[in-house]
Scaffold this motif. Structure first.
Motif, PDB file in Angstrom:
ATOM      1  N   PRO A 177       0.829  -1.158  -0.203  1.00 52.96           N
ATOM      2  CA  PRO A 177       0.202   0.009   0.019  1.00 52.96           C
ATOM      3  C   PRO A 177       0.783   1.256   0.165  1.00 52.96           C
ATOM      4  O   PRO A 177       1.924   1.403   0.510  1.00 52.96           O
ATOM      5  N   ILE A 179      -0.236   5.494   0.177  1.00 47.81           N
ATOM      6  CA  ILE A 179      -1.224   6.506   0.522  1.00 47.81           C
ATOM      7  C   ILE A 179      -0.945   7.989   0.538  1.00 47.81           C
ATOM      8  O   ILE A 179      -0.001   8.220   1.150  1.00 47.81           O
ATOM      9  N   ASP A 192       0.837   3.775   5.714  1.00 46.57           N
ATOM     10  CA  ASP A 192      -0.277   3.485   6.552  1.00 46.57           C
ATOM     11  C   ASP A 192      -0.715   4.880   6.712  1.00 46.57           C
ATOM     12  O   ASP A 192      -0.049   5.700   7.437  1.00 46.57           O
ATOM     13  N   TYR A 205      -5.913   6.777  -1.862  1.00 48.43           N
ATOM     14  CA  TYR A 205      -5.343   5.263  -2.006  1.00 48.43           C
ATOM     15  C   TYR A 205      -4.700   5.246  -3.452  1.00 48.43           C
ATOM     16  O   TYR A 205      -5.552   5.095  -4.359  1.00 48.43           O
ATOM     17  N   ASN A 207      -3.538   2.692  -6.553  1.00 50.57           N
ATOM     18  CA  ASN A 207      -3.812   1.466  -7.089  1.00 50.57           C
ATOM     19  C   ASN A 207      -2.598   1.039  -7.884  1.00 50.57           C
ATOM     20  O   ASN A 207      -1.530   1.820  -7.800  1.00 50.57           O
ATOM     21  N   GLU A 353      -4.343  -5.923   3.135  1.00 49.26           N
ATOM     22  CA  GLU A 353      -2.944  -5.630   2.148  1.00 49.26           C
ATOM     23  C   GLU A 353      -2.090  -7.168   2.096  1.00 49.26           C
ATOM     24  O   GLU A 353      -1.179  -7.055   1.469  1.00 49.26           O
ATOM     25  N   HIS A 379     -11.277   1.047   1.911  1.00 52.38           N
ATOM     26  CA  HIS A 379     -10.260   1.315   0.610  1.00 52.38           C
ATOM     27  C   HIS A 379      -8.707   0.604   0.626  1.00 52.38           C
ATOM     28  O   HIS A 379      -8.034   0.999  -0.234  1.00 52.38           O
ATOM     29  N   SER A 380      -8.683  -0.426   1.694  1.00 53.87           N
ATOM     30  CA  SER A 380      -7.384  -1.052   1.280  1.00 53.87           C
ATOM     31  C   SER A 380      -7.413  -1.954   0.065  1.00 53.87           C
ATOM     32  O   SER A 380      -8.519  -2.148  -0.671  1.00 53.87           O
ATOM     33  N   THR A 381      -6.409  -2.497  -0.371  1.00 57.16           N
ATOM     34  CA  THR A 381      -6.444  -3.218  -1.902  1.00 57.16           C
ATOM     35  C   THR A 381      -7.295  -4.376  -1.707  1.00 57.16           C
ATOM     36  O   THR A 381      -7.967  -4.632  -2.784  1.00 57.16           O
TER      37      THR A 381
END
Length: 610
Positions: A177, A179, A192, A205, A207, A353, A379-381
């Motif tokens: 991740p 951000i 994080d 976030y 991609n 994640e 909204h995490s992967t």
């Protein structure tokens, strides 16, 4: 998982970056570093070990620039020594990197042929070499990043800065991740949100294969090809004090005590408290229609989340009457799984994640399966990949050893089992009401168990005398035994194994003597008599029994060195209550032995690479 913090803005980067890295210490790391553009040059400081070692090095240092990057490293390529610590600098380029560059050997061979001087043992430094080599031709950082992105393969999140452009910060990712925090005339790029939550609540976030370009007070998001992207700004409503200890000795202890509230928060969106019924809340698709059509459920997870999935198997099969399989994500993704038509694949990941779980959900989608994620981070992967979404809703969990995320997941699995059964007409209103009432009672039952905390503290010295621990359980208590053993291994570094109690005769009895503790999870249910029978075999061979039962169970109490009484609960919610004493036991034993409870050795909070 390595921690990443980048900052561009009016404040002194040193303070922002160090403070952000402190918020990420819980992830596990073995070195740290910072680099800031200072008087047109890169000022870089790195240190082995804890972040305090880095702080001691820079306490009197002043950085007058406004652009910097920082990193806490968990070693993959190369030993945890200073030369391998991040940031890595090559020429005028500095980078920090989380992840693994899979084609690093080919890149390294090519660079050495060109005469590059490689100073570390890491794969990360090679990315800095590639960008530095390219920027001497393009004189454009963004273009050189795009060119480099085309050359590297693997799982990575990378921040880049260039001495000649002190108002420009670029980051890109493929896997772990990354951000972007957007403040007032300042920007944060972090692995994080905890690292920047005290400064802003607005985040974007990234991609995979996307680039963020921050330059002269503006931010732009781009595809790998350079197309401008319109990204959603997400407001994260965590308060800064949610990531502080708030008077507890460790984050883990605080999070154990937060479980009653965490469970209440997890189930609140799905329950009508007036009618004691489960709501068929839309979770990304037409919930009732979806559950009517499925013929099979696959749970895919790792570690503690996998043990939660095992509980989910018992719940869904017994309540909803459809077959369930549980799979460890790292096995599922490589065993060429067969996913029948009308299969629902459910992934569980606190961080959202976990690399193997993410790969598994993508594989499931390729096979045409419906997917549902249970995560703690919207909204995490994994959350973005899934078709359906349920949220643990626990707030920040800092301790590496998961506690409140586990119990919140168990409560959601109760909800899920009833939802599936209800959609298929397989549960009566009476049974539904019974399960809902049992769930609503869990927070107060947990409070009762937490009142026993001092007894575990007092018993810690005696527990430390055992050579090992066998954890036993049957039915839904079997996965709780596995989770209890895992907690002791994670925190106290002692031998601990979890077994189905009926398996005692098939090997574990050979381990038992007077120095072996037998921890049995045996709340009153339809298997209690069989569990007690299994314990008789262990006691006859000298094992010292620590038992967890319901109320004043005379038979269980009489054969135990230590007996803990749980409030009476329904079989569906027994696991939520029974796991709390196992958490407390592991916590106090590890603390008594002097170990770092929040940051166990060799472990990370979120495993974002294989």
């Amino acid at each position: 998982m390595c921690g990443i913090v980048g900052y561009l803005g009016p404040q002194e980067p040193k303070n922002i970056i160090i403070d952000g890295l402190k918020k990420l210490e819980y992830r596990g790391y073995d070195s740290a570093g910072i680099a800031v553009i200072h008087d047109g040059k890169t000022k870089r400081v790195r240190a082995e070990g804890k972040l305090k070692n880095l702080e001691d090095k820079i306490v009197s240092e002043h950085f007058n620039g406004h652009l910097g990057i920082g990193h806490t490293r968990w070693a993959t390529h190369g030993a945890p020594v200073e030369r391998n610590a991040h940031p890595h600098q090559v020429g005028e380029i500095s980078i920090v990197h989380n992840g693994i560059i899979e084609n690093y050997l080919e890149i390294k061979e090519e660079l050495l042929k060109k005469g590059a001087e490689i100073k570390s043992d890491t794969d990360s430094e090679l990315v800095a070499h590639l960008i530095w080599e390219d920027i001497q031709k393009t004189h454009n950082l963004l273009q050189s990043v795009k060119n480099t992105l085309n050359k590297i393969v693997g799982a990575f999140s990378i921040l880049v800065m260039w001495e000649k452009s002190p108002n420009e910060l670029i980051a890109f990712k493929d896997g772990p991740p990354l951000i972007v925090g957007i403040g007032e005339k300042e920007f944060f790029v972090v692995s994080d949100v905890q690292a920047a939550i005290k400064h802003t609540k607005k985040f974007v976030y990234l991609n995979d294969r996307e680039i963020v370009h921050i330059n002269n007070g503006s931010v732009q998001f781009l595809s790998q090809k350079g197309d401008v992207l319109k990204k959603e700004i997400v407001t994260v409503d965590w308060s800064a004090d949610q990531v502080e200890k708030m008077g507890y000795k460790h984050f883990m202890l605080k999070e154990i005590y937060e479980q009653p509230r965490a469970v209440a928060q997890a189930i609140a969106p799905y329950i009508d408290t007036d009618t004691h019924s489960v709501l068929m809340k839309n979770i990304g698709y037409d919930t009732a229609e979806m559950y009517k059509k499925i013929d099979r459920v696959f749970f895919i997870a790792c570690g503690t989340s996998y043990y939660a999935a095992m509980v989910g198997k018992y719940l869904i099969e017994q309540i909803a009457k459809i077959p369930v399989e549980t799979d460890i994500a790292s096995e599922f993704r490589y065993r060429k799984p067969i996913l029948p038509e009308n299969t629902l694949v459910i992934t569980i990941s606190q961080s959202g994640e976990t690399a193997d779980t993410l790969a598994a959900i993508r594989l499931a989608k390729e096979h045409g399966a419906k997917t549902l994620s249970i995560t703690n981070v919207a909204h995490s992967t994994i959350d973005r990949e899934a078709m359906g979404h349920m949220y643990m809703n626990t707030g920040v969990e800092v301790g590496v050893a998961s506690t409140k995320a586990f119990t919140s997941t168990l409560s959601l699995l109760n909800i899920l089992a009833v939802q599936i059964a209800k959609a298929r007409g397989g549960i009566s209103p009476v049974s539904e009401k019974e399960i809902v009432k049992a769930l609503l009672a869990v927070p107060s039952q947990m409070e009762t168990v937490l009142s026993y905390d001092k007894y575990f503290n007092e018993a810690a010295s005696k527990l430390g005398e055992f050579k090992g621990f066998l954890y036993l359980g049957r039915g839904v208590s079997f996965p709780i035994a596995l989770e209890g053993a895992l907690k002791l291994k994670e925190l106290a570094y002692m031998h601990a194994e979890g077994y189905a109690a009926g398996e005692m005769k098939h090997g574990p009895l050979a381990l038992i003597d007077e120095k072996m503790a037998i921890v049995v999870v045996a709340p009153s249910d339809d298997l209690i008599d069989k569990t007690i029978s299994n314990l008789q075999e262990a006691k006859a061979r000298g094992g010292k029994i620590i038992s967890i039962g319901t109320g004043e169970n005379a038979a269980l109490k009489s054969m135990s060195e230590f007996y803990l009484s749980l409030p009476a609960a329904l079989w569906t919610t027994n696991p939520l209550v029974a796991v709390v004493p196992l958490q407390l036991m592991s916590y106090h034993l590890a603390d008594h032995l002097g170990y770092d409870v929040d940051q166990p050795r060799n472990l990370a909070k979120s495993v974002t690479v294989e």
